[in-house]
Scaffold this motif. Structure first.
Motif, PDB file in Angstrom:
ATOM      1  N   LEU A 156       0.833  -1.202   0.000  1.00 49.03           N
ATOM      2  CA  LEU A 156       0.000   0.000   0.000  1.00 49.03           C
ATOM      3  C   LEU A 156       0.868   1.253   0.000  1.00 49.03           C
ATOM      4  CD1 LEU A 156      -2.859   1.254   0.247  1.00 49.03           C
ATOM      5  CD2 LEU A 156      -2.578   1.131   2.727  1.00 49.03           C
ATOM      6  N   SER A 157       1.942   1.226   0.778  1.00 46.33           N
ATOM      7  CA  SER A 157       2.836   2.394   0.848  1.00 46.33           C
ATOM      8  C   SER A 157       3.544   2.644  -0.475  1.00 46.33           C
ATOM      9  CB  SER A 157       3.865   2.198   1.962  1.00 46.33           C
ATOM     10  OG  SER A 157       4.797   1.178   1.629  1.00 46.33           O
ATOM     11  N   LEU A 158       3.694   1.600  -1.285  1.00 47.55           N
ATOM     12  CA  LEU A 158       4.368   1.725  -2.581  1.00 47.55           C
ATOM     13  C   LEU A 158       3.388   1.998  -3.717  1.00 47.55           C
ATOM     14  CD1 LEU A 158       6.822  -1.294  -2.173  1.00 47.55           C
ATOM     15  CD2 LEU A 158       7.406   1.143  -1.995  1.00 47.55           C
ATOM     16  N   GLY A 159       2.101   2.044  -3.406  1.00 46.85           N
ATOM     17  CA  GLY A 159       1.104   2.310  -4.436  1.00 46.85           C
ATOM     18  C   GLY A 159       0.890   1.148  -5.387  1.00 46.85           C
ATOM     19  N   ILE A 160       1.191  -0.069  -4.950  1.00 42.55           N
ATOM     20  CA  ILE A 160       1.026  -1.252  -5.790  1.00 42.55           C
ATOM     21  C   ILE A 160      -0.390  -1.807  -5.624  1.00 42.55           C
ATOM     22  CG2 ILE A 160       1.804  -3.624  -6.201  1.00 42.55           C
ATOM     23  CD1 ILE A 160       4.575  -2.733  -5.256  1.00 42.55           C
ATOM     24  N   HIS A 161      -1.061  -2.060  -6.734  1.00 44.07           N
ATOM     25  CA  HIS A 161      -2.428  -2.576  -6.707  1.00 44.07           C
ATOM     26  C   HIS A 161      -2.441  -4.053  -7.122  1.00 44.07           C
ATOM     27  CE1 HIS A 161      -4.240   1.409  -6.144  1.00 44.07           C
ATOM     28  NE2 HIS A 161      -3.263   1.845  -6.937  1.00 44.07           N
ATOM     29  N   HIS A 162      -3.375  -4.786  -6.614  1.00 43.53           N
ATOM     30  CA  HIS A 162      -3.509  -6.202  -6.914  1.00 43.53           C
ATOM     31  C   HIS A 162      -4.849  -6.479  -7.599  1.00 43.53           C
ATOM     32  CE1 HIS A 162      -0.376  -6.244  -3.842  1.00 43.53           C
ATOM     33  NE2 HIS A 162      -0.102  -7.497  -4.159  1.00 43.53           N
ATOM     34  N   VAL A 163      -4.864  -7.471  -8.447  1.00 43.88           N
ATOM     35  CA  VAL A 163      -6.095  -7.962  -9.037  1.00 43.88           C
ATOM     36  C   VAL A 163      -6.611  -9.088  -8.142  1.00 43.88           C
ATOM     37  CG1 VAL A 163      -7.172  -9.087 -11.012  1.00 43.88           C
ATOM     38  CG2 VAL A 163      -5.403  -7.357 -11.382  1.00 43.88           C
ATOM     39  N   VAL A 164      -7.812  -8.932  -7.616  1.00 44.26           N
ATOM     40  CA  VAL A 164      -8.373  -9.906  -6.681  1.00 44.26           C
ATOM     41  C   VAL A 164      -9.230 -10.896  -7.458  1.00 44.26           C
ATOM     42  CG1 VAL A 164      -9.826 -10.263  -4.665  1.00 44.26           C
ATOM     43  CG2 VAL A 164      -8.342  -8.250  -4.795  1.00 44.26           C
ATOM     44  N   ASP A 165      -8.843 -12.171  -7.399  1.00 46.95           N
ATOM     45  CA  ASP A 165      -9.601 -13.235  -8.046  1.00 46.95           C
ATOM     46  C   ASP A 165     -10.276 -14.059  -6.954  1.00 46.95           C
ATOM     47  OD1 ASP A 165     -10.624 -15.364  -9.412  1.00 46.95           O
ATOM     48  OD2 ASP A 165      -8.746 -16.021 -10.322  1.00 46.95           O
ATOM     49  N   PRO A 166     -11.604 -13.973  -6.816  1.00 56.95           N
ATOM     50  CA  PRO A 166     -12.275 -14.712  -5.733  1.00 56.95           C
ATOM     51  C   PRO A 166     -12.171 -16.223  -5.870  1.00 56.95           C
ATOM     52  CG  PRO A 166     -13.881 -13.773  -7.257  1.00 56.95           C
ATOM     53  CD  PRO A 166     -12.550 -13.204  -7.641  1.00 56.95           C
ATOM     54  N   ASP A 167     -11.808 -16.704  -7.066  1.00 53.89           N
ATOM     55  CA  ASP A 167     -11.687 -18.142  -7.287  1.00 53.89           C
ATOM     56  C   ASP A 167     -10.234 -18.606  -7.285  1.00 53.89           C
ATOM     57  OD1 ASP A 167     -14.441 -18.282  -7.530  1.00 53.89           O
ATOM     58  OD2 ASP A 167     -14.393 -17.981  -9.694  1.00 53.89           O
ATOM     59  N   PHE A 168      -9.330 -17.768  -6.772  1.00 55.93           N
ATOM     60  CA  PHE A 168      -7.916 -18.124  -6.778  1.00 55.93           C
ATOM     61  C   PHE A 168      -7.620 -19.238  -5.780  1.00 55.93           C
ATOM     62  CE2 PHE A 168      -3.421 -17.186  -5.485  1.00 55.93           C
ATOM     63  CZ  PHE A 168      -2.840 -17.554  -6.692  1.00 55.93           C
TER      64      PHE A 168
END
Length: 386
Positions: A38-50
């Motif tokens: 979060l501090s680095l501004g990195i975003h994640h793609v959330v896959d509910p079926d992962f």
């Protein structure tokens, strides 16, 4: 880039922030990662079926998940379980016994992965658990898809077959799918397939041990053939009710306020149960005509009890009323889909599909976000205090 920030936040919370260290405990470094990215501004793609994270009675539909996140204990009734917490300081055994019939898919998947790993590692020192040297007995509380009760108490429950309602004007169809009945400080539901579900009043979410089941049946073959009369007070056939080691002869008075009088076999005082908000007697036969024979709605009408994500009891009652562990909702067949029922509670709809007709196991998919949970038929025969 990520690792230094991850390490820094984890170390600061562990060393310099007693509140964070106490609250986050052994998952502190996971929160360290979250704060770091979060501090680095990195975003994640959330896959509910992962991944999936089964617990308790487990779940079906395992094929869509690439990862099984093993965290929680899993069990089938009181006869089989896997808990990593029982193997602290020693190896998990080889050749662990597979789950009994009607267990969730996740139970078989986890057992298979443990057995595959322990068999493939040369220096695995776990003892041999013997696997399936002994076969599991045939379940004594089998799932039925017809709406009659077994005739004699000793009769085996038949193999499943989805059939249309029989004798729609009979007492079976007046009483099946009703509740909660108030009886001696408990609440009861008369359900399809000769099942009674009960728990201590008031209703609420139950997680093992405090809800129990019993059976109801007709007292003679003639009543089985007719469905128990026309449901009127003068013509209603008595039922035999068995639970907690006691047997009662039960008669009904189906007027504006439904009454049930239970006489203990072998002697004793008559006990009275009441149903404060009875459904119209004629509606059940109308409902039965609406259901497509063999459809999921026909299978579930008046049925229960079910465990919803391990919490009981959930029942599909008369008039589209869905009694959940957390309150009353609604249920109905999905238009144009014979294999789908929609259950709604707290204003949130869930689509239910049949995972196992033999075992009465369903898969619920929440319409708002696709969250999946198991919904399984459960028969808790053991009574409280026994």
């Amino acid at each position: 880039k990520i690792t230094p920030a991850w390490w820094d936040f984890s170390l600061r919370m562990k060393r310099d922030d007693p509140d964070a260290n106490r609250e986050f405990g052994w998952v502190l470094e996971m929160w360290g990662y979250t704060l770091g990215v979060l501090s680095l501004g990195i975003h994640h793609v959330v896959d509910p079926d992962f991944q999936c994270e089964p617990q308790g009675t487990g779940m079906d539909g395992m094929g869509i998940y690439p990862i099984y996140h093993y965290t929680f204990d899993v069990r089938t009734d009181r006869i089989w379980s896997i808990s990593k917490r029982t193997f602290h300081g020693r190896y998990f055994p080889k050749n662990y016994r597979t789950p009994p019939p009607c267990s969730s898919e996740s139970h078989f998947a986890l057992t298979g992965m443990f057995n595959e790993a322990s068999a493939g590692l040369e220096k695995w020192e776990g003892e041999d658990a013997g696997g399936d040297k002994q076969s599991w007995p045939v379940p004594t509380q089998n799932w039925r898809n017809d709406h009659s009760a077994p005739a004699p108490a000793s009769a085996a429950w038949t193999t499943p077959s989805a059939v249309a309602f029989s004798a729609p004007s009979g007492l079976t169809h007046a009483v099946v799918g009703t509740g909660p009945w108030s009886w001696g400080g408990n609440v009861f539901f008369f359900l399809a397939r000769g099942v009674i579900s009960a728990q201590k009043a008031p209703l609420g979410a139950i997680k093992g041990g405090t809800a129990w089941s019993g059976r109801w049946r007709f007292s003679n073959a003639a009543d089985v053939a007719t469905g128990g009369g026309d449901g009127a007070a003068s013509g209603a056939a008595p039922l035999v009710v068995e639970f907690c080691g006691k047997t009662y002869k039960v008669a009904f008075e189906l007027s504006s306020k439904w009454l049930m009088r239970a006489t203990p076999l072998g002697g004793g005082e008559v006990e009275v149960a009441t149903l404060e908000m009875p459904p119209p007697k004629e509606t059940h036969s109308e409902e039965s005509v609406r259901y497509v024979p063999g459809s999921l709605a026909a299978v579930l009408a008046g049925a229960g009890p079910f465990a919803w994500a391990g919490m009981t009891p959930a029942t599909f009652l008369r008039g589209g009323r869905f009694q959940t562990p957390w309150g009353v909702g609604t249920w109905h067949a999905k238009a144009g889909f014979d294999g789908v029922v929609v259950a709604t509670f707290f204003g949130i709809a869930h689509e239910l599909r049949l995972g196992s007709r033999e075992c009465g196991r369903l898969l619920s998919v929440r319409s708002s976000d696709g969250d999946r949970v198991p919904v399984s038929f459960t028969f808790e025969a053991e009574c409280p205090g026994r």
